[in-house]
Design a protein around this motif. Structure first.
Motif, PDB file in Angstrom:
ATOM      1  N   LEU A 199       0.828  -1.208   0.000  1.00 33.37           N
ATOM      2  CA  LEU A 199       0.000   0.000   0.000  1.00 33.37           C
ATOM      3  C   LEU A 199       0.859   1.253   0.000  1.00 33.37           C
ATOM      4  O   LEU A 199       0.585   2.210  -0.733  1.00 33.37           O
ATOM      5  N   TYR A 200       1.898   1.256   0.827  1.00 30.81           N
ATOM      6  CA  TYR A 200       2.742   2.448   0.903  1.00 30.81           C
ATOM      7  C   TYR A 200       3.543   2.630  -0.381  1.00 30.81           C
ATOM      8  O   TYR A 200       3.765   3.757  -0.839  1.00 30.81           O
ATOM      9  N   ARG A 202       2.562   2.001  -3.338  1.00 31.64           N
ATOM     10  CA  ARG A 202       1.684   2.499  -4.399  1.00 31.64           C
ATOM     11  C   ARG A 202       1.112   3.878  -4.083  1.00 31.64           C
ATOM     12  O   ARG A 202       0.428   4.460  -4.923  1.00 31.64           O
ATOM     13  N   SER A 203       1.361   4.392  -2.873  1.00 31.36           N
ATOM     14  CA  SER A 203       0.741   5.640  -2.451  1.00 31.36           C
ATOM     15  C   SER A 203       1.797   6.705  -2.202  1.00 31.36           C
ATOM     16  O   SER A 203       2.944   6.419  -1.885  1.00 31.36           O
ATOM     17  N   SER A 204       1.389   7.954  -2.351  1.00 33.93           N
ATOM     18  CA  SER A 204       2.273   9.075  -2.030  1.00 33.93           C
ATOM     19  C   SER A 204       1.796   9.830  -0.800  1.00 33.93           C
ATOM     20  O   SER A 204       2.336  10.876  -0.479  1.00 33.93           O
ATOM     21  N   SER A 205       0.788   9.305  -0.126  1.00 33.04           N
ATOM     22  CA  SER A 205       0.212   9.982   1.036  1.00 33.04           C
ATOM     23  C   SER A 205       0.141   9.010   2.207  1.00 33.04           C
ATOM     24  O   SER A 205      -0.505   7.962   2.107  1.00 33.04           O
ATOM     25  N   THR A 206       0.794   9.374   3.316  1.00 30.42           N
ATOM     26  CA  THR A 206       0.719   8.558   4.525  1.00 30.42           C
ATOM     27  C   THR A 206      -0.707   8.509   5.056  1.00 30.42           C
ATOM     28  O   THR A 206      -1.170   7.472   5.544  1.00 30.42           O
ATOM     29  N   GLN A 208      -3.453   8.595   3.361  1.00 28.00           N
ATOM     30  CA  GLN A 208      -4.248   7.648   2.564  1.00 28.00           C
ATOM     31  C   GLN A 208      -3.985   6.217   3.000  1.00 28.00           C
ATOM     32  O   GLN A 208      -4.908   5.395   3.104  1.00 28.00           O
ATOM     33  N   VAL A 209      -2.720   5.883   3.281  1.00 21.91           N
ATOM     34  CA  VAL A 209      -2.382   4.531   3.728  1.00 21.91           C
ATOM     35  C   VAL A 209      -3.023   4.239   5.080  1.00 21.91           C
ATOM     36  O   VAL A 209      -3.580   3.160   5.300  1.00 21.91           O
ATOM     37  N   GLU A 212      -6.649   3.509   4.665  1.00 24.10           N
ATOM     38  CA  GLU A 212      -6.886   2.190   4.087  1.00 24.10           C
ATOM     39  C   GLU A 212      -6.651   1.081   5.118  1.00 24.10           C
ATOM     40  O   GLU A 212      -7.402   0.093   5.173  1.00 24.10           O
ATOM     41  N   VAL A 270       9.610   6.018  -1.844  1.00 24.91           N
ATOM     42  CA  VAL A 270       8.434   6.849  -1.575  1.00 24.91           C
ATOM     43  C   VAL A 270       8.659   7.683  -0.305  1.00 24.91           C
ATOM     44  O   VAL A 270       8.343   8.882  -0.257  1.00 24.91           O
ATOM     45  N   ASN A 274       8.636  11.750  -0.034  1.00 21.46           N
ATOM     46  CA  ASN A 274       7.768  12.468   0.897  1.00 21.46           C
ATOM     47  C   ASN A 274       8.576  13.369   1.815  1.00 21.46           C
ATOM     48  O   ASN A 274       8.157  14.478   2.161  1.00 21.46           O
TER      49      ASN A 274
END
Length: 440
Positions: A199-200, A202-206, A208-209, A212, A270, A274
């Motif tokens: 998840l992390y 594929r994501s650029s926002s903590t 958002q993770v 989820e 990532v 960030n």
């Protein structure tokens, strides 16, 4: 011819203090503490002619190190001494009382000040003479030396074990269980670990993770909800690569890896991106959360200003009437407020209002126009997660959230009044609510 009556022997109340560094063996019928007490009682009995009497109170510290004075039984003993309940302190050996020279000096000072005698059953000396104090200090120096050598041996053994990749205890990471003093993969938890890393990656926002993870019900090993700090610490744990870490050194571990090097590198790329983005935001001027929203009770806008003192930045909200120095202006209520104080007060009030049933019901009605799948209970739960969302946002994102939520803030002598944007409440609730499930 009359004979003089012999003077009665003074009764000396003797407190027996015992200590053992580890808890091993304390559950035995006759343990180390009992052996120490028995020897001390025998010594006191031999001094019965001098008026020595053993107190029934037990001062036993089982499982406490002699390197500190923070021990419950010792604390109680000192309190009883200060209350005048003890005349003699009896120990089996002086290192039972303390292994640190400075700590023992403090105890001897207390004993001397309160007129209490200190006796070691196996080491004969008299603390009232200079030679006795010299002997005591020599014995204590050796006791402290022994303690430090034992500590060095333990540290060396720990380092040697880590070099071999052995598990040396501590909190067990998510994804593993301990069997035969080794980390063994627990399949269900291991899959959760891989999910978190994917998840992390594929994501650029903590934030958002975290959202989820909450939606999927993934929690820490102890059952707590993931927060930003714990998540980043989790993602830096090299145990998941099958490695053993000791201080700054890394060694191949005895346990199996849960993730591979490729996924680890993707996640940390990532994290590095960030970090660069956050550093750029931090270097930029911090956005004023309440810009354009805060007014005095007379309707004058309050604009953000800052000053610097000794390299530190201080932010304020100041009334435009004061800035313009308008002589015709009616100055009522606060005209200049510390930025941090008023911003914290506003955020605290927003948190309180989001928990009220009226706001939750109004927000649920607004959200259902676009998300009919969300009921009022789901919206209430989503609003309750506002604190977690707020902590995960950078200052620029926090300012955007405030602009969405707040229509106007009025400051008066009575306090702060906040008018919320109901359409903004719906947008925030939809953002924090579980993602919409697509039906095949």
């Amino acid at each position: 011819m009359s004979r003089a009556k012999p003077e009665p022997v003074r009764r000396l109340r003797c407190a027996i203090y015992t200590r053992k560094s580890s808890e091993e063996g304390l559950d035995m019928e006759f343990n180390s503490l009992d052996a120490q007490r028995e020897a001390c009682e025998a010594y006191i009995a031999s001094q019965r002619a001098e008026g020595w009497v053993a107190l029934r109170d037990r001062y036993d510290d089982g499982g406490f190190s002699g390197g500190t004075l923070d021990r419950p039984a010792l604390t109680q003993l000192i309190a009883d001494i200060e209350d005048g309940l003890v005349d003699v302190v009896v120990v089996y050996k002086i290192d039972r009382l303390s292994r640190a020279l400075m700590d023992f000096s403090k105890l001897v000072e207390i004993f001397d000040r309160l007129g209490v005698t200190f006796v070691s059953v196996t080491q004969s000396f008299n603390t009232t003479t200079s030679m006795g104090r010299l002997t005591l200090n020599i014995l204590l120096s050796f006791a402290q030396f022994e303690r430090e050598v034992i500590g060095e041996r333990i540290r060396d053994k720990f380092a040697a074990s880590r070099r071999k990749g052995m598990w040396m205890g501590g909190p067990v990471p998510l994804g593993y269980v301990v069997k035969d003093r080794k980390l063994v993969i627990e399949p269900a938890e291991a899959e959760q670990v891989r999910t978190i890393f994917r998840l992390y990656a594929r994501s650029s926002s903590t934030a958002q993770v975290l959202k989820e993870l909450h939606a999927r019900g993934i929690r820490t090993k102890r059952g707590a909800v993931f927060d930003r700090g714990y998540l980043l610490k989790f993602l830096h744990n090299k145990v998941y690569l099958g490695l053993a870490v000791h201080k700054d050194d890394v060694y191949p571990g005895e346990h199996a890896a849960i993730i591979d090097q490729k996924l680890w590198d993707e996640v940390h790329a990532v994290i590095a991106n960030n970090r660069v983005a956050r550093a750029a935001v931090a270097r930029a001027a911090q956005p004023a959360l309440l810009r354009g929203l805060i007014f005095t009770e007379t309707g004058a806008a309050m604009t953000p200003h800052h000053t610097k003192r000794k390299g530190k930045r201080y932010c304020y909200y100041t009334s435009m009437d004061v800035i313009r120095n308008d002589p015709a202006a009616e100055l009522r209520g606060p005209q200049r407020l510390p930025g941090a104080m008023v911003e914290e007060a506003v955020i605290g009030e927003i948190r309180r209002m989001l928990r009220t049933p009226e706001v939750a019901a109004r927000t649920a009605r607004a959200v259902r126009k676009d998300r009919p799948d969300l009921d009022e209970t789901t919206v209430v739960v989503a609003l309750a997660q506002f604190d977690d969302l707020w902590k995960a946002l950078i200052p620029a994102e926090q300012a955007r959230i405030v602009q969405l939520l707040v229509a106007r803030i009025t400051v008066s002598e009575a306090g702060i009044a906040i008018d919320l944007r109901h359409d903004g409440l719906g947008a925030i609730a939809a953002l924090m609510a579980p993602p919409k499930r697509e039906v095949a």
